[in-house]
Design a protein around this motif. Sequence first.
Motif, PDB file in Angstrom:
ATOM      1  N   THR A 150       0.807  -1.227   0.000  1.00  0.00           N
ATOM      2  CA  THR A 150       0.000   0.000   0.000  1.00  0.00           C
ATOM      3  C   THR A 150       0.828   1.258   0.000  1.00  0.00           C
ATOM      4  OG1 THR A 150      -0.098  -0.066   2.399  1.00  0.00           O
ATOM      5  CG2 THR A 150      -1.929  -1.055   1.202  1.00  0.00           C
ATOM      6  N   SER A 151       2.154   1.107  -0.096  1.00  0.00           N
ATOM      7  CA  SER A 151       2.963   2.312   0.043  1.00  0.00           C
ATOM      8  C   SER A 151       2.736   3.295  -1.096  1.00  0.00           C
ATOM      9  CB  SER A 151       4.439   1.938   0.149  1.00  0.00           C
ATOM     10  OG  SER A 151       4.793   1.071  -0.888  1.00  0.00           O
ATOM     11  N   VAL A 152       2.082   2.872  -2.170  1.00  0.00           N
ATOM     12  CA  VAL A 152       1.882   3.800  -3.290  1.00  0.00           C
ATOM     13  C   VAL A 152       0.404   4.090  -3.548  1.00  0.00           C
ATOM     14  CG1 VAL A 152       4.003   3.254  -4.504  1.00  0.00           C
ATOM     15  CG2 VAL A 152       1.992   1.841  -4.860  1.00  0.00           C
ATOM     16  N   LEU A 153      -0.473   3.697  -2.629  1.00  0.00           N
ATOM     17  CA  LEU A 153      -1.903   3.791  -2.931  1.00  0.00           C
ATOM     18  C   LEU A 153      -2.606   4.874  -2.121  1.00  0.00           C
ATOM     19  CD1 LEU A 153      -2.685  -0.030  -3.003  1.00  0.00           C
ATOM     20  CD2 LEU A 153      -1.913   1.438  -4.857  1.00  0.00           C
ATOM     21  N   THR A 154      -3.718   5.383  -2.651  1.00  0.00           N
ATOM     22  CA  THR A 154      -4.565   6.293  -1.892  1.00  0.00           C
ATOM     23  C   THR A 154      -5.373   5.469  -0.893  1.00  0.00           C
ATOM     24  OG1 THR A 154      -6.448   5.988  -3.323  1.00  0.00           O
ATOM     25  CG2 THR A 154      -4.920   7.722  -3.937  1.00  0.00           C
ATOM     26  N   PRO A 155      -6.002   6.146   0.075  1.00  0.00           N
ATOM     27  CA  PRO A 155      -6.844   5.394   1.013  1.00  0.00           C
ATOM     28  C   PRO A 155      -7.883   4.556   0.266  1.00  0.00           C
ATOM     29  CG  PRO A 155      -6.607   7.656   1.751  1.00  0.00           C
ATOM     30  CD  PRO A 155      -5.945   7.569   0.412  1.00  0.00           C
ATOM     31  N   GLN A 156      -8.470   5.160  -0.772  1.00  0.00           N
ATOM     32  CA  GLN A 156      -9.512   4.431  -1.494  1.00  0.00           C
ATOM     33  C   GLN A 156      -8.930   3.254  -2.264  1.00  0.00           C
ATOM     34  OE1 GLN A 156      -9.371   7.769  -1.325  1.00  0.00           O
ATOM     35  NE2 GLN A 156     -11.389   8.505  -0.726  1.00  0.00           N
ATOM     36  N   GLU A 157      -7.759   3.481  -2.895  1.00  0.00           N
ATOM     37  CA  GLU A 157      -7.102   2.383  -3.604  1.00  0.00           C
ATOM     38  C   GLU A 157      -6.728   1.285  -2.631  1.00  0.00           C
ATOM     39  OE1 GLU A 157      -4.447   3.385  -7.353  1.00  0.00           O
ATOM     40  OE2 GLU A 157      -4.069   4.799  -5.734  1.00  0.00           O
ATOM     41  N   ALA A 158      -6.231   1.693  -1.466  1.00  0.00           N
ATOM     42  CA  ALA A 158      -5.842   0.709  -0.465  1.00  0.00           C
ATOM     43  C   ALA A 158      -7.071  -0.077  -0.009  1.00  0.00           C
ATOM     44  CB  ALA A 158      -5.174   1.406   0.717  1.00  0.00           C
ATOM     45  N   GLU A 159      -8.197   0.636   0.157  1.00  0.00           N
ATOM     46  CA  GLU A 159      -9.441  -0.041   0.534  1.00  0.00           C
ATOM     47  C   GLU A 159      -9.773  -1.138  -0.473  1.00  0.00           C
ATOM     48  OE1 GLU A 159     -11.414  -0.034   3.100  1.00  0.00           O
ATOM     49  OE2 GLU A 159     -10.028   1.367   4.062  1.00  0.00           O
ATOM     50  N   LYS A 160      -9.642  -0.772  -1.758  1.00  0.00           N
ATOM     51  CA  LYS A 160      -9.946  -1.757  -2.799  1.00  0.00           C
ATOM     52  C   LYS A 160      -9.005  -2.937  -2.717  1.00  0.00           C
ATOM     53  CE  LYS A 160     -12.120  -0.906  -6.222  1.00  0.00           C
ATOM     54  NZ  LYS A 160     -12.724  -0.690  -7.527  1.00  0.00           N
ATOM     55  N   LEU A 161      -7.740  -2.638  -2.441  1.00  0.00           N
ATOM     56  CA  LEU A 161      -6.769  -3.726  -2.313  1.00  0.00           C
ATOM     57  C   LEU A 161      -7.149  -4.624  -1.136  1.00  0.00           C
ATOM     58  CD1 LEU A 161      -4.056  -5.053  -3.132  1.00  0.00           C
ATOM     59  CD2 LEU A 161      -2.971  -3.591  -1.446  1.00  0.00           C
ATOM     60  N   PHE A 162      -7.560  -4.005  -0.018  1.00  0.00           N
ATOM     61  CA  PHE A 162      -7.935  -4.812   1.146  1.00  0.00           C
ATOM     62  C   PHE A 162      -9.119  -5.711   0.802  1.00  0.00           C
ATOM     63  CE2 PHE A 162      -6.302  -1.155   3.973  1.00  0.00           C
ATOM     64  CZ  PHE A 162      -5.009  -1.545   3.711  1.00  0.00           C
ATOM     65  N   ALA A 163     -10.080  -5.133   0.071  1.00  0.00           N
ATOM     66  CA  ALA A 163     -11.238  -5.936  -0.324  1.00  0.00           C
ATOM     67  C   ALA A 163     -10.777  -7.140  -1.139  1.00  0.00           C
ATOM     68  CB  ALA A 163     -12.218  -5.080  -1.122  1.00  0.00           C
ATOM     69  N   THR A 164      -9.840  -6.881  -2.072  1.00  0.00           N
ATOM     70  CA  THR A 164      -9.309  -7.977  -2.880  1.00  0.00           C
ATOM     71  C   THR A 164      -8.653  -9.026  -1.989  1.00  0.00           C
ATOM     72  OG1 THR A 164      -8.882  -6.428  -4.659  1.00  0.00           O
ATOM     73  CG2 THR A 164      -7.742  -8.536  -4.770  1.00  0.00           C
ATOM     74  N   LEU A 165      -7.839  -8.552  -1.057  1.00  0.00           N
ATOM     75  CA  LEU A 165      -7.100  -9.483  -0.207  1.00  0.00           C
ATOM     76  C   LEU A 165      -8.059 -10.292   0.667  1.00  0.00           C
ATOM     77  CD1 LEU A 165      -3.993  -7.365   0.850  1.00  0.00           C
ATOM     78  CD2 LEU A 165      -4.279  -8.917  -1.080  1.00  0.00           C
ATOM     79  N   GLU A 166      -9.129  -9.616   1.137  1.00  0.00           N
ATOM     80  CA  GLU A 166     -10.084 -10.349   1.964  1.00  0.00           C
ATOM     81  C   GLU A 166     -10.819 -11.404   1.149  1.00  0.00           C
ATOM     82  OE1 GLU A 166     -12.080  -7.127   3.872  1.00  0.00           O
ATOM     83  OE2 GLU A 166     -10.480  -6.983   5.378  1.00  0.00           O
ATOM     84  N   LYS A 167     -11.051 -11.073  -0.132  1.00  0.00           N
ATOM     85  CA  LYS A 167     -11.683 -12.062  -1.020  1.00  0.00           C
ATOM     86  C   LYS A 167     -10.750 -13.263  -1.197  1.00  0.00           C
ATOM     87  CE  LYS A 167     -13.466 -12.421  -5.764  1.00  0.00           C
ATOM     88  NZ  LYS A 167     -14.418 -13.489  -5.479  1.00  0.00           N
ATOM     89  N   VAL A 168      -9.473 -12.971  -1.392  1.00  0.00           N
ATOM     90  CA  VAL A 168      -8.491 -14.042  -1.536  1.00  0.00           C
ATOM     91  C   VAL A 168      -8.480 -14.907  -0.280  1.00  0.00           C
ATOM     92  CG1 VAL A 168      -6.024 -14.518  -1.753  1.00  0.00           C
ATOM     93  CG2 VAL A 168      -7.081 -12.765  -3.175  1.00  0.00           C
ATOM     94  N   ASN A 193       9.661  14.310  -3.881  1.00  0.00           N
ATOM     95  CA  ASN A 193       8.589  13.491  -4.413  1.00  0.00           C
ATOM     96  C   ASN A 193       8.639  12.133  -3.733  1.00  0.00           C
ATOM     97  OD1 ASN A 193       6.520  12.500  -5.954  1.00  0.00           O
ATOM     98  ND2 ASN A 193       7.605  12.617  -7.924  1.00  0.00           N
ATOM     99  N   GLN A 194       7.584  11.770  -3.021  1.00  0.00           N
ATOM    100  CA  GLN A 194       7.483  10.474  -2.344  1.00  0.00           C
ATOM    101  C   GLN A 194       8.697  10.200  -1.446  1.00  0.00           C
ATOM    102  OE1 GLN A 194       4.429   9.148  -2.716  1.00  0.00           O
ATOM    103  NE2 GLN A 194       4.659   7.611  -4.297  1.00  0.00           N
ATOM    104  N   PRO A 195       8.942  11.087  -0.477  1.00  0.00           N
ATOM    105  CA  PRO A 195      10.194  10.941   0.277  1.00  0.00           C
ATOM    106  C   PRO A 195      10.282   9.680   1.121  1.00  0.00           C
ATOM    107  CG  PRO A 195       8.807  12.632   1.244  1.00  0.00           C
ATOM    108  CD  PRO A 195       8.182  12.262  -0.051  1.00  0.00           C
ATOM    109  N   THR A 196       9.188   9.044   1.449  1.00  0.00           N
ATOM    110  CA  THR A 196       9.310   7.870   2.328  1.00  0.00           C
ATOM    111  C   THR A 196       8.672   6.612   1.760  1.00  0.00           C
ATOM    112  OG1 THR A 196       7.278   8.316   3.545  1.00  0.00           O
ATOM    113  CG2 THR A 196       9.278   9.351   4.382  1.00  0.00           C
ATOM    114  N   TRP A 197       8.496   6.536   0.442  1.00  0.00           N
ATOM    115  CA  TRP A 197       7.788   5.336  -0.038  1.00  0.00           C
ATOM    116  C   TRP A 197       8.689   4.105   0.053  1.00  0.00           C
ATOM    117  CZ3 TRP A 197       6.795   1.707  -4.076  1.00  0.00           C
ATOM    118  CH2 TRP A 197       7.627   1.790  -5.186  1.00  0.00           C
ATOM    119  N   GLY A 198       8.107   3.075   0.637  1.00  0.00           N
ATOM    120  CA  GLY A 198       8.861   1.849   0.824  1.00  0.00           C
ATOM    121  C   GLY A 198       9.906   1.939   1.915  1.00  0.00           C
TER     122      GLY A 198
END
Lengths: 533, 362
Positions: A174-192, A441-446
């Motif tokens: 999630t280091s590169v995602l918005t809250p909403q994108e991260a939410e979608k990722l979580f939904a995907t992961l929960e489905k998995v 730009n993105q000083p702390t990603w990852g």
Amino acid sequence: MSDTDEPPTLQNTLLKVEGITKTFGTLKANDRVDFDIVPGEIHALLGENGAGKSTLVKMLFGSLQPDSGTIKWRGQPVTISDPMDARALGIGMVFQHFSLFESLSAAENIALSLGGEVSLSRTAAEAKRVSDEYGLPIHPDRLVGELSVGERQRIEIVRCLLQQPELIILDEPTSVLTPQEAEKLFATLEKVRREGKSILYISHRLEEVQRLCDRATVLRLGRVVAHCDPRAETAKSLAAMMVGEDIHDVDRRKAVPKEPAKQQPVLVIDDLSQPPTGPFAVALRNVALEVFPGEVVGIAGIAGNGQSEFFEAVSGERLQDRPERIRIRGKNAGHDGPSGRRRLGAAFSPEERLGHGAVPGFSLSENLLLSRHATDGKTYVGALGTIKSRALTSALERIVQALDVRKSEADPLASSLSGGNLQKLILGREFDRAPALLIANQPTWGVDAGAAAHIRQEVIDLARAGSGVLVISQDLDELLEMADRIAVMSDGRLSETIPTETVTREALGLMMGGAGNGEASAKNSPMLPEGTI
Amino acid sequence: MRVELVRRPHPSALYGALSPFLALLITATLGAIMFAILGKAPHLALYAYFIEPLTEVWSLHELLVKAAPLILIAIGLSVCFLSNNWNIGAEGQFIIGAIFGSVLPVMFPEFRGPFVLPIMLLMGILGGMTYAAIPALLKAKLNTNEILSSLMLVYVAQLFLDWLVRGPWRNPQGFNFPESRNFHADAVLPEVISASGRAHYGFVFAIIAAVVMWYILNRTLKGFEIRVMGQSPRAGRFAGFSRAGTILTTFLIAGGLAGLAGISEVSGAIGQLRPVISPGYGFTAIIVAFLGRLNPLGIVAAGLVLALSYLGGEAAQISLGVSNKVANVFQGILLFSVLACDTLIHYRVRIAGRPSAEGQGV
């Protein structure tokens, strides 16, 4: 792969790691590490940079071999000698630094990993099916090089899912995602997870680990310091386990300057518009912004909404149509390149560390020269253009000391540093010259929690010492923690700035989706949070 | 069974040093096989080819005569290659340098004095630079592929020289042979030790160029810029270096050195212009540059090795009766071997037990 998934019970473990040790030279990267994963579990792997997470994961994925200890898969001891072995067992991996070919399309990248017997059109169709099923919108026909970081990650996940793994390893997803994108990722992961598959989730974002993960294994200096239920812990107690001490909170309110408007701005961007540089690049439209001394201004936004283009325009890697479009400390800089802008007092830290902020095959001291040769010419470059390597080495030592950069030898290659340490070096080389303006730009990603907190504190301290700071980030928490004012970039447009005290995550999230400035438009964002696909 | 290449985490220092020697060994082995197929005793042939030319003083001089242009050109090419500019047209820059440098002795033979030679050398450098500037400007301004444009300009230069020596520059006292007039004494590059052989100051220029260029590449900001632009153009742009500037600079360096090699060859070794003044030095220098690991000091050694392959070819022609095209074969094998052995620096060879679909770099 088989469809006969065992029921997710704690009795039959999917993966069990027993006493794994891996030594590099004198460094014990992993020291008798134990943990296990059961089917249908999301298991968090927590730890600072250098704690041994990557080493452990590489051994699970077959890129490295353990010196001792056993890995058991469904109760059977296995030797995972390469990533093909791992895939054959049913272990898939999504890397933090994506392993995609930029000059190939998404479908071609996926086809490559599937082994070549499947036709490209069928691969594309399969990818599309999986992406629909799991809510991971991708464009199979687009070149990866033109895609945003978020979409590249979705391609990696789709590619991984297509191999029908039993265990998916996600490295800082999630280091590169918005809250909403991260939410979608979580939904995907929960489905998995509901399908009985397991996930090994590497993250430093403790809230999401608490939210998503069933169990956690915490590593510190190569050893397991705790197995715990993250839901029973607080973010603070988890962080303390990772670091081995209490993390100090970032102190933003040390000295808020009063009425910055009375001062001369260090950076003025005046109605900046520019056409896109490539077929999928984003055009900048009427971007206007002022940054005053002493403050941190944040720019939020989903990956690929013009942040890279904006950074290159401000840094002078791309010049403007008129010199007065960009003014640094009152001087027109629109026709100056990066060196000219640095001489006016600006400093830059790009998003990509290797290949943009640093040359991978060069030593750290040489990389120091990369951004300092123009501003500190007398210090580092002598008569006839001779490089003063001794001055560079001592500056390197100074920066390494100031930012606690951890490295294996005196002056290693940039590519041998971990992401967090390289980021500290890239920022440190700018801090070291006390710039009047810093654009990061993105000083702390990852970057892990301890290092990220350190970097943020340094950035804030720079501002409080009288410099203007502009931070571009896709990490809202980071901006809320650091910035005094926040603007949102969406489809190449920049919103008005909002004082951080009055802003809410939800409002920012909506603006990031393109609903800001009263110009709600669903068309330009395939990543809109709710049900637009 | 399947052989695969696995990327090393760090470039191997061992193979970095060993690779050129390994390549030479492979070349000698393949050469021995080739001689055996030609019906010559391999050990005698290899002796005649590689050892015999080194046993006499005059032929050592010849070695330096051949090595000088190879080293000069290869040093310039290494600068281009390090910056990711693929100048394949050094042969043309060599020829144009020779032509520019010959303007004075051919068109104004009455002009004599100690200034003649320095002016000729400068003109030669200028000629090579001018000719190299064409593909450089095309690439910098129009994104033209420099491999194609620089290569094709070689043939233009060769035909231009051919036309000159058959037409306007033909020696009036030359019985209609396609040659320019012989250079007068002031226009001839002197020999270093004239008592013992033909080696001229071109080799001295080569050594000076190697040392100077090694210093520039490894110790100065300009060299830093060239290496950054070659390895990571985006980081170079971030550093404020100019892409067009680097293209132009590196091509001008390469062209200037090739031009200097050209006029040195004509003035020192030949003494006049002829339709063909180079046995492919400009192309062989590409092999020299890579065999020398793109390092100017390594290039000096590599230049001597490739010069030996020319001499050996001539020697083998005389003593074994094989075609001197054998030299070209050797050079080709050598380039292949060098590039192949360089793979070992970044990859290790692994014999995999079972077939699978994909290699995965992590």
